[in-house]
Design a protein around this motif. Structure first.
Motif, PDB file in Angstrom:
ATOM      1  N   LEU A  80       0.833  -1.202   0.000  1.00 46.34           N
ATOM      2  CA  LEU A  80       0.000   0.000   0.000  1.00 46.34           C
ATOM      3  C   LEU A  80       0.870   1.254   0.000  1.00 46.34           C
ATOM      4  CD1 LEU A  80      -2.748  -1.114   2.536  1.00 46.34           C
ATOM      5  CD2 LEU A  80      -2.680  -1.371   0.064  1.00 46.34           C
ATOM      6  N   ALA A  81       0.382   2.278  -0.679  1.00 46.48           N
ATOM      7  CA  ALA A  81       1.105   3.545  -0.727  1.00 46.48           C
ATOM      8  C   ALA A  81       0.847   4.340   0.548  1.00 46.48           C
ATOM      9  CB  ALA A  81       0.680   4.334  -1.964  1.00 46.48           C
ATOM     10  N   GLU A  82       1.282   5.593   0.541  1.00 49.48           N
ATOM     11  CA  GLU A  82       1.141   6.379   1.759  1.00 49.48           C
ATOM     12  C   GLU A  82      -0.147   7.213   1.793  1.00 49.48           C
ATOM     13  OE1 GLU A  82       4.913   8.139   1.405  1.00 49.48           O
ATOM     14  OE2 GLU A  82       5.910   6.424   2.329  1.00 49.48           O
ATOM     15  N   GLU A  83      -0.545   7.715   0.623  1.00 46.79           N
ATOM     16  CA  GLU A  83      -1.769   8.520   0.590  1.00 46.79           C
ATOM     17  C   GLU A  83      -2.719   7.968  -0.458  1.00 46.79           C
ATOM     18  OE1 GLU A  83      -0.757  12.617  -0.191  1.00 46.79           O
ATOM     19  OE2 GLU A  83       1.067  12.316   0.982  1.00 46.79           O
ATOM     20  N   ALA A  84      -4.010   7.989  -0.136  1.00 47.61           N
ATOM     21  CA  ALA A  84      -5.014   7.380  -1.018  1.00 47.61           C
ATOM     22  C   ALA A  84      -4.988   7.967  -2.422  1.00 47.61           C
ATOM     23  CB  ALA A  84      -6.402   7.535  -0.408  1.00 47.61           C
ATOM     24  N   GLY A  85      -4.669   9.269  -2.513  1.00 39.62           N
ATOM     25  CA  GLY A  85      -4.778   9.939  -3.802  1.00 39.62           C
ATOM     26  C   GLY A  85      -3.611   9.700  -4.738  1.00 39.62           C
ATOM     27  N   GLN A  86      -2.618   8.968  -4.269  1.00 42.02           N
ATOM     28  CA  GLN A  86      -1.430   8.791  -5.112  1.00 42.02           C
ATOM     29  C   GLN A  86      -1.725   7.930  -6.336  1.00 42.02           C
ATOM     30  OE1 GLN A  86       1.218   7.516  -1.947  1.00 42.02           O
ATOM     31  NE2 GLN A  86       2.437   9.363  -2.160  1.00 42.02           N
ATOM     32  N   ILE A  87      -2.689   7.036  -6.188  1.00 41.45           N
ATOM     33  CA  ILE A  87      -3.097   6.221  -7.335  1.00 41.45           C
ATOM     34  C   ILE A  87      -4.611   6.298  -7.418  1.00 41.45           C
ATOM     35  CG2 ILE A  87      -3.026   3.948  -8.414  1.00 41.45           C
ATOM     36  CD1 ILE A  87      -0.776   3.247  -6.412  1.00 41.45           C
ATOM     37  N   SER A  88      -5.144   6.600  -8.605  1.00 34.93           N
ATOM     38  CA  SER A  88      -6.599   6.582  -8.707  1.00 34.93           C
ATOM     39  C   SER A  88      -7.055   5.980 -10.014  1.00 34.93           C
ATOM     40  CB  SER A  88      -7.178   7.982  -8.506  1.00 34.93           C
ATOM     41  OG  SER A  88      -6.489   8.911  -9.303  1.00 34.93           O
ATOM     42  N   MET A  89      -8.256   5.453  -9.973  1.00 35.68           N
ATOM     43  CA  MET A  89      -8.934   4.942 -11.144  1.00 35.68           C
ATOM     44  C   MET A  89     -10.264   5.680 -11.190  1.00 35.68           C
ATOM     45  SD  MET A  89      -7.806   1.002 -11.528  1.00 35.68           S
ATOM     46  CE  MET A  89      -8.841   0.112 -10.420  1.00 35.68           C
TER      47      MET A  89
END
Lengths: 518, 366
Positions: A312-321
């Motif tokens: 998992l990355a650090e912030e939710a917004g770093q990857i989006s679909m």
């Protein structure tokens, strides 16, 4: 140029080797003359590796004779091969990461030569300078780039009196520029009279480097040629036979709306020898294939793990679909949003070695109607596996066969088939055709293109630049955890991508740290 | 010359044959042992393995002994399929017995038909609680479940001893470390008149069926198997490892706890310090002897129950120490582990070995 010499250094006479159910080598004959660079060509399973292992003493032929400088020899083990002057650089390096270059080399030498590490260090420096292979004897191996590690392996062979050097797909881990350097070294070695046996799938390299080539198919020698006088196409034809399509060009697409958006993704690697991702920005559109080139170990695994949700990355917004921000979601929820993933390791990650194909189909495709109320519908699961086996021409003993019983290429076809059959909106694929034979590679490429044309966003990570240029619509490279600019394939060149792979991102200007570890 | 070489593929035949071979070797060693003890081997083995089950009562006792072993072993098999090395069935059984006994003591003066189900439920929940502790320790603190479950076995035993010496002791029991006798409403009905065989046997058989269906038909069972065979693939496919670990330990704890409460409400009828003669440990051997397969475990549990009875029988008949039970259990496990070596390796004679060996390594490389 070499056939005029009377006595071959190595000659194989009617070598046969049988494994349960398969004849790996069938009366193979081969002559190698001093100073010759000889290519061994053939698809996976053609018997190249078996033949090399017999020359290097890893296994013994069932029938036939090996002659070394005219005399029959019985090479029982690699140590004996080394004593004769035969060295081999395997595709997967056998180096201890926590030891220094000198210590690693000492391990392969007879005890009396290995005792004086200082003297050995001097010899290593001497040899590496003589052949233009920059190497620091005291460096720890884990701090070396892949190219440098390969140089360690080669120097390890050269430090003894070498008469025949066998290289198994040596260029698959190198940047185009590093390949150039390697070829210089090999040519110099050959000029000094060393024989070189060169195994490769990359026909252009073979044409540029090798004097002669022997082509194996199904364990037999099916052709010999002088690569410089042939085209890559005509050599490929000899390798695969008449009835297999060997290459196609695919139309490039623009793609639609952005599907996968990665913003300022930085992430530490949990592995002390892993790569930290640095500020990755990437957009993959619907209906396009984005290719990421790069030498292995530059952050590809880390990037894919972050995208698949295994890490998992650090912030939710770093990857989006389109359905939302996903960087903190576990893999299952990303799958539910249409993600499919073909990982690098086929056995032990992409497939469970001890499970049947049927069960391995269920592994990720459980969402495709194979499970109802918590119960597995084995009838449907079997049908699903069977349709993959049929449509992707997976060679296996049936869907009850275990994943580990399949060859790498066939298992890859199965895994790709399984992921594609789930009609993903986003497909991540690592090295989709690595170690896969030409016929299967074409089938995999076609399937990917069809998926793209159906509107799926596809991200491919590969070390094979030619492949990326063939199937990608846009391309970039990753080096030391940083992503190069992303360009349409038609606006860039292999040379430019090669620069990116080495970390030169901005018009040739070297990035800070890009070569710090080299 | 005798050589040992790796098999190119593991032998399925040896997988099935190995437990049989282990049983035979145990018998042979047992015969030698009787000989050394100055007994006739035939008589000793007869007393150990045949006499205990030579009449209907003996057979019914076999069921009584097999039921708790079977319940524990089914739970353990599920854990081991997930490669969760739960050694704690003994503790889960004891804690289930303790909580079940506490519940039963609340119903000393009631006739309600609900009493028994509630007692059994309490026992199962007690076992689940004892299984949940190592599960959470592992999922939250990454502890090794082998160590925690073993430690919890001793804790459970001591908590039980505390209960039976303290709060749960029968006030009218002349200070013996025992609880009051449970009332009839919380005692298990027997299946056969005049024997001790109780409906717990049916629970055990039901557990066999449930675990079989769980492992072969359900998706969660599939996930458990994937996790055990290849944790990276499970992670890749997005299975929740933590939830699966908790699930298998809860399941095993529940079954072992049920086994415990069935003991105190069945053959024993009250809480005593010696609820289990090591059933939870024996079940580990049984689970592996049965190849982690429900049907195999069913057979293995009968064999293990027989070993328990045989130990008692030779004590009565031949005056030999009951420690023979432990000895036979140990031999069985030792021989099983030794014979399992033959699943991956084979023994060969002669010079051809060198050639086939290289072929084997080669076909692995290919």
């Amino acid at each position: 140029m070499t056939t005029a010499q009377p006595q071959p250094r190595l000659s194989l006479r009617n070598i046969s080797k049988r494994f349960p159910g398969v004849l790996a080598n069938d009366r193979v004959c081969l002559n190698l003359y001093p100073g010759e660079i000889h290519a061994m060509l053939g698809e996976n399973g053609a018997g190249k590796s078996t033949l090399m292992k017999m020359i290097y003493g890893v296994m013994k032929p069932d029938e036939g004779e090996i002659l070394w400088q005219g005399l029959p020899v019985d090479i029982a083990e690699p140590a004996q091969a080394r004593a004769l002057g035969i060295g081999m650089v395997f595709q997967h390096f056998a180096l201890f990461e926590t030891l220094s270059v000198t210590e690693n080399i000492a391990l392969s030498l007879p005890a009396r030569e290995a005792r004086d590490l200082k003297a050995l260090g001097r010899r290593i420096r001497e040899v590496s300078e003589r052949y233009g292979m920059a190497l620091e004897p005291d460096r720890l191996v884990h701090s070396l780039s892949i190219g440098a590690r390969q140089r360690v392996e080669i120097v390890r062979c050269l430090i003894q009196d070498i008469k025949l050097l066998i290289l198994d797909e040596p260029t698959s881990v190198l940047t185009p520029q590093e390949v150039e350097g390697l070829f210089q070294t090999l040519k110099q070695l050959a000029a000094e009279g060393c024989c070189i046996l060169f195994i490769s799938h990359k026909l252009n390299e073979v044409r540029a480097l090798c004097h002669n080539a022997t082509i194996l198919r199904g364990g037999r020698v099916t052709g010999e040629c002088k690569p410089a006088e042939e085209s890559a196409q005509s050599i490929a034809r000899m390798m695969v036979g008449e009835d297999t399509p060997i290459s196609t060009t695919y139309e490039k697409r623009q793609g639609g709306d952005d599907f996968l958006v990665v913003r300022n993704l930085s992430l530490d690697s949990p592995d002390p020898f892993g790569t930290r991702l640095k500020n990755i920005n990437l957009r993959v559109r619907k209906g396009e294939i984005v290719g990421i080139a790069g030498v292995a170990g530059n952050g590809q695994d880390e990037l894919l793990a972050a995208l698949s949700g295994e890490r998992l990355a650090e912030e939710a917004g770093q990857i989006s679909m389109p359905a939302g921000r996903i960087a903190l979601l576990p893999p299952l929820q990303r799958r539910n949003q249409g993600l499919a993933f073909v990982p690098e390791e086929r056995l032990g990650r992409g497939a469970v070695p001890d499970m049947s194909l049927e069960e391995n189909g269920l592994l990720t495709a459980f969402g495709a109607g194979l499970v109802k109320n918590g119960f597995v519908n084995w009838g449907k699961t079997r049908a699903f596996a069977r349709s993959i086996v049929d449509d992707f021409r997976v060679k296996c003993a049936g869907i009850g066969a275990t994943a580990q019983s399949l060859s790498g290429g066939n298992l890859q076809k199965f895994i790709i088939g399984r992921e594609i059959r789930q009609n993903p909106s986003l497909l991540l694929a690592a090295h989709p055709t690595w170690g896969v034979d030409i016929g299967a590679a074409v089938a995999i490429h076609k399937a990917l293109i069809e998926l793209r044309d159906a509107g799926t966003a596809i991200l491919i990570v590969s070390e094979d630049i030619d492949e990326l240029f063939q199937i990608s619509d846009r391309i970039c490279a990753i080096c030391h955890g940083e992503l190069s600019p992303l360009k349409a394939v038609r606006d860039t060149s292999i040379d430019e991508v090669g620069q990116w792979m080495a970390g030169h991102f901005d018009d040739g200007a070297e990035r800070e740290n890009a070569h710090a570890q080299d | 010359m005798l050589r040992i070489e790796k098999r190119p593929v593991e032998s399925r035949l040896m997988g099935y044959l190995s437990p049989v071979l282990a049983a035979v070797l145990t018998l042979v060693s047992g015969a030698l042992l009787f000989l050394l003890l100055g007994q006739s081997p035939a008589e000793g083995l007869h007393a150990f393995f045949i006499m205990p089950v030579s009449d209907l009562y003996g057979l019914s006792e076999l069921g009584v002994k097999a039921a708790p072993i079977l319940l524990c072993a089914m739970g353990l098999a599920v854990c081991y399929r997930a490669k969760v090395w739960n050694i704690g069935a003994e503790g889960q059984l004891l804690f289930g017995a303790l909580i079940g006994s506490w519940a039963a003591l609340q119903f000393l003066h009631t006739e309600s038909a609900w009493a028994l189900p509630l007692v059994l439920l309490a026992g199962a929940l007690g076992g689940m609680f004892w299984g949940l502790i190592p599960a959470l320790l592992r999922t939250h603190f990454n502890t090794n479940e082998i160590l925690t479950t073993i430690m919890l076995n001793y804790i459970a035993l001591n908590v039980l001893l505390y209960g039976v010496h303290g709060p749960l002791k029968d006030p009218e029991g002349y200070n013996f470390p025992e609880s009051a006798l449970f009332s009839d409403s919380t005692l298990l009905p027997t299946l056969l008149e005049g024997t001790r065989v109780h409906i717990g046997v049916l629970f055990a058989l039901l557990a066999v069926a449930v675990v079989w269906v769980l492992l072969s038909r359900t998706f969660i069972g599939f996930q458990i198997r994937v996790l055990g065979l290849d944790a990276r693939a499970a992670h890749y496919a997005g299975y929740h490892e933590k939830r699966l670990v908790i699930f298998v330990l809860l399941l095993c704890g529940g079954l072992a706890g049920l086994a415990g409460v069935l003991e105190v409400t069945g053959p024993i009828g009250q809480l005593v310090p010696q609820v289990s003669p090591g059933y939870g440990y024996a079940a580990i051997i049984v689970a592996f002897l049965g190849r982690l397969h429900p049907l195999g475990i069913l057979l293995a549990s009968l064999l293990m129950a027989l070993v328990y009875m045989g130990g008692e029988m030779v004590q009565i008949e031949l005056g030999l120490p009951q420690a023979l039970t432990g000895l036979f259990q140990g031999m069985l496990l030792l021989y099983l582990l030794a014979c399992d070596f033959l699943i991956h390796y084979r023994v060969r004679w002669g010079d051809r070995a060198a050639v086939t060996k290289s072929a084997a390594t080669a076909s692995q490389g290919a």
